[in-house]
Design a protein around this motif. Structure first.
Motif, short mmCIF file in Angstrom:
data_model
loop_
_atom_site.label_atom_id
_atom_site.label_comp_id
_atom_site.label_asym_id
_atom_site.label_seq_id
_atom_site.Cartn_x
_atom_site.Cartn_y
_atom_site.Cartn_z
N GLY A 4 0.93 -1.18 -0.33
CA GLY A 4 -0.05 0.08 0.16
C GLY A 4 0.77 1.30 0.05
N PRO A 5 0.22 2.52 -0.02
CA PRO A 5 0.96 3.59 -0.11
C PRO A 5 1.65 4.05 1.09
N ALA A 6 1.55 3.51 2.33
CA ALA A 6 2.03 3.81 3.49
C ALA A 6 3.58 3.20 3.43
N VAL A 7 3.85 2.27 2.91
CA VAL A 7 4.95 1.39 2.76
C VAL A 7 5.90 2.02 1.74
N ILE A 8 5.51 3.01 0.86
CA ILE A 8 6.45 3.44 -0.25
C ILE A 8 7.62 4.19 0.69
N VAL A 9 8.83 3.79 0.15
CA VAL A 9 10.14 4.30 0.68
C VAL A 9 10.87 5.45 -0.08
N SER A 42 1.09 11.80 -6.92
CA SER A 42 2.25 12.69 -6.82
C SER A 42 2.86 13.09 -5.70
N VAL A 43 2.20 12.83 -4.62
CA VAL A 43 2.90 13.04 -3.21
C VAL A 43 3.71 11.93 -2.96
N LEU A 44 3.45 10.60 -3.46
CA LEU A 44 4.21 9.31 -3.29
C LEU A 44 5.38 9.35 -4.21
N GLU A 45 5.37 9.93 -5.48
CA GLU A 45 6.47 10.16 -6.15
C GLU A 45 7.41 11.12 -5.77
N ALA A 46 6.65 12.13 -5.10
CA ALA A 46 7.78 13.16 -4.46
C ALA A 46 8.57 12.41 -3.40
N HIS A 47 7.82 11.54 -2.35
CA HIS A 47 8.48 11.26 -1.22
C HIS A 47 9.53 10.27 -1.60
N ALA A 48 9.20 9.34 -2.83
CA ALA A 48 10.18 8.33 -3.19
C ALA A 48 11.13 8.99 -3.95
N LYS A 49 11.30 10.18 -4.31
CA LYS A 49 12.23 10.79 -5.20
C LYS A 49 12.74 9.65 -6.14
N GLU A 50 13.89 9.28 -6.44
CA GLU A 50 14.43 8.38 -7.60
C GLU A 50 14.16 7.02 -7.36
N THR A 51 13.65 6.69 -6.07
CA THR A 51 13.14 5.33 -5.85
C THR A 51 11.95 4.76 -6.58
N PRO A 52 12.07 3.88 -7.55
CA PRO A 52 10.92 3.56 -8.25
C PRO A 52 9.64 3.25 -7.30
N LEU A 53 8.33 3.49 -7.73
CA LEU A 53 7.17 2.89 -6.91
C LEU A 53 7.08 1.32 -7.45
N PRO A 54 6.68 0.83 -6.39
CA PRO A 54 6.30 -0.71 -6.98
C PRO A 54 5.34 -0.73 -7.85
N CYS A 55 5.07 -1.81 -8.87
CA CYS A 55 4.00 -1.74 -9.68
C CYS A 55 2.71 -2.12 -9.35
N ASP A 56 2.79 -2.46 -7.91
CA ASP A 56 1.46 -3.00 -7.51
C ASP A 56 0.89 -2.44 -6.19
#
Length: 65
Positions: A4-9, A42-56
């Protein structure tokens, strides 16, 4: 494993966190679903910076009528 979105690093390994997700829901959850999901992404991508988001990453939205 949770996806889920809470575990995006970010690059430092810090998770986005449930409190931040809930804050986004309170801030933008009353609008159209598509708009809310775009803002959340958008906020998840900003938090992750260059770390790719998981596809799921899963988000379920429900509206009470």
């Amino acid at each position: 494993a949770l996806t889920g979105p809470a575990v995006i690093v970010n690059p430092e390994g810090a998770e986005y966190g449930e409190k931040h997700v809930y804050a986004q829901v309170q801030r933008h959850g009353k609008g159209p679903t598509e708009e809310f999901l775009e803002r959340l992404r958008s906020v998840l991508e900003a938090h992750a910076k260059e770390t790719p988001l998981p596809c799921d990453v899963s988000v379920l939205t429900v509206r009470r009528l």
